[in-house]
Every structure is written in C-alpha cells, then in structure tokens.
Write a protein that holds these residues in place. Structure first.
Motif, mmCIF file in Angstrom:
data_model
loop_
_atom_site.group_PDB
_atom_site.id
_atom_site.type_symbol
_atom_site.label_atom_id
_atom_site.label_comp_id
_atom_site.label_asym_id
_atom_site.label_seq_id
_atom_site.Cartn_x
_atom_site.Cartn_y
_atom_site.Cartn_z
ATOM 1 N N ALA A 2 0.841 -1.197 0.000
ATOM 2 C CA ALA A 2 0.000 0.000 0.000
ATOM 3 C C ALA A 2 0.879 1.252 0.000
ATOM 4 C CB ALA A 2 -0.896 -0.005 1.222
ATOM 5 N N TYR A 3 0.542 2.181 -0.867
ATOM 6 C CA TYR A 3 1.269 3.444 -0.954
ATOM 7 C C TYR A 3 0.336 4.582 -0.566
ATOM 8 C CZ TYR A 3 4.781 0.823 -3.481
ATOM 9 O OH TYR A 3 5.724 -0.085 -3.836
ATOM 10 N N ILE A 4 0.892 5.587 0.091
ATOM 11 C CA ILE A 4 0.107 6.728 0.538
ATOM 12 C C ILE A 4 -0.321 7.583 -0.648
ATOM 13 C CG2 ILE A 4 0.144 8.834 1.917
ATOM 14 C CD1 ILE A 4 2.100 7.352 3.799
ATOM 15 N N GLU A 10 4.163 4.986 -8.497
ATOM 16 C CA GLU A 10 4.862 5.170 -9.773
ATOM 17 C C GLU A 10 6.372 5.245 -9.563
ATOM 18 O OE1 GLU A 10 3.681 5.085 -12.919
ATOM 19 O OE2 GLU A 10 1.802 4.481 -11.977
ATOM 20 N N ILE A 11 6.783 5.953 -8.509
ATOM 21 C CA ILE A 11 8.217 6.062 -8.203
ATOM 22 C C ILE A 11 8.787 4.691 -7.865
ATOM 23 C CG2 ILE A 11 9.880 6.992 -6.543
ATOM 24 C CD1 ILE A 11 8.069 9.517 -6.425
ATOM 25 N N LEU A 17 12.134 -1.010 -11.998
ATOM 26 C CA LEU A 17 12.530 -1.171 -13.394
ATOM 27 C C LEU A 17 13.994 -0.795 -13.588
ATOM 28 C CD1 LEU A 17 11.508 -1.885 -16.238
ATOM 29 C CD2 LEU A 17 10.955 0.525 -16.535
ATOM 30 N N LYS A 18 14.437 0.306 -12.981
ATOM 31 C CA LYS A 18 15.838 0.716 -13.090
ATOM 32 C C LYS A 18 16.754 -0.324 -12.465
ATOM 33 C CE LYS A 18 15.330 5.702 -13.451
ATOM 34 N NZ LYS A 18 15.678 6.997 -12.880
ATOM 35 N N LEU A 19 16.341 -0.868 -11.326
ATOM 36 C CA LEU A 19 17.137 -1.905 -10.674
ATOM 37 C C LEU A 19 17.249 -3.138 -11.557
ATOM 38 C CD1 LEU A 19 18.673 -3.009 -8.243
ATOM 39 C CD2 LEU A 19 16.480 -3.739 -7.297
ATOM 40 N N LYS A 20 16.142 -3.519 -12.186
ATOM 41 C CA LYS A 20 16.148 -4.682 -13.077
ATOM 42 C C LYS A 20 17.170 -4.490 -14.196
ATOM 43 C CE LYS A 20 13.217 -7.024 -16.447
ATOM 44 N NZ LYS A 20 11.910 -7.031 -17.100
#
Length: 78
Positions: A2-4, A10-11, A17-20
C-alpha cells in the motif's frame, strides 16, 4: 504493497525497473566479451546505429550486427 500517494507507487515501479536493468547490465558485463559489451553499450545506451558503431570500432557493420545478435542470444539465456 500500500502506498500513501499514487506518485509513490509510480516512483517505486520506476525504481524496480531501473534496478532490473542495472542488474541485467552488471550480469551482461560478466557474460559478454569486451567487443560484445562495447557493441551492446553503444547500441542500447548511446542509441547509435550499426554503421556508426562500425566506424568507431573499425570493423564492418555486419560484424557489429553479428556481435549484437550474439549479445541478444546470451541475454535470452539468462
């Protein structure tokens, strides 16, 4: 998870994705030959065309395509 804020989701997605791709890059460096890595880097990171890479490396464009195709085969095997 859960995100606030919607932006937080999105971040987080962008960070995953960048880590992948970072992990793929690190792994690629260990499985590619030096020439393959240079071709892969110039093609995918610098977005250069085969002819330009061939001029930089002093080989034929067909050789660059061959190296790039071998890179793709190795990536598929990961």
């Amino acid at each position: 998870m859960a995100y606030i804020l919607k932006e937080s989701a999105e971040i987080a997605k962008l960070a995953r994705l960048k880590l992948k791709y970072l992990l793929i890059g690190i792994r690629a460096r260990s499985i590619f030959t030096d020439q393959q890595y240079i071709v892969f880097y110039l093609k995918n990171v610098k977005h250069l065309k085969y002819n330009v890479i061939a001029d930089i490396m002093g080989v034929k464009p067909s050789t660059i395509r061959w190296h790039y195709m071998n890179c793709l085969k190795k990536i598929r095997e990961l």
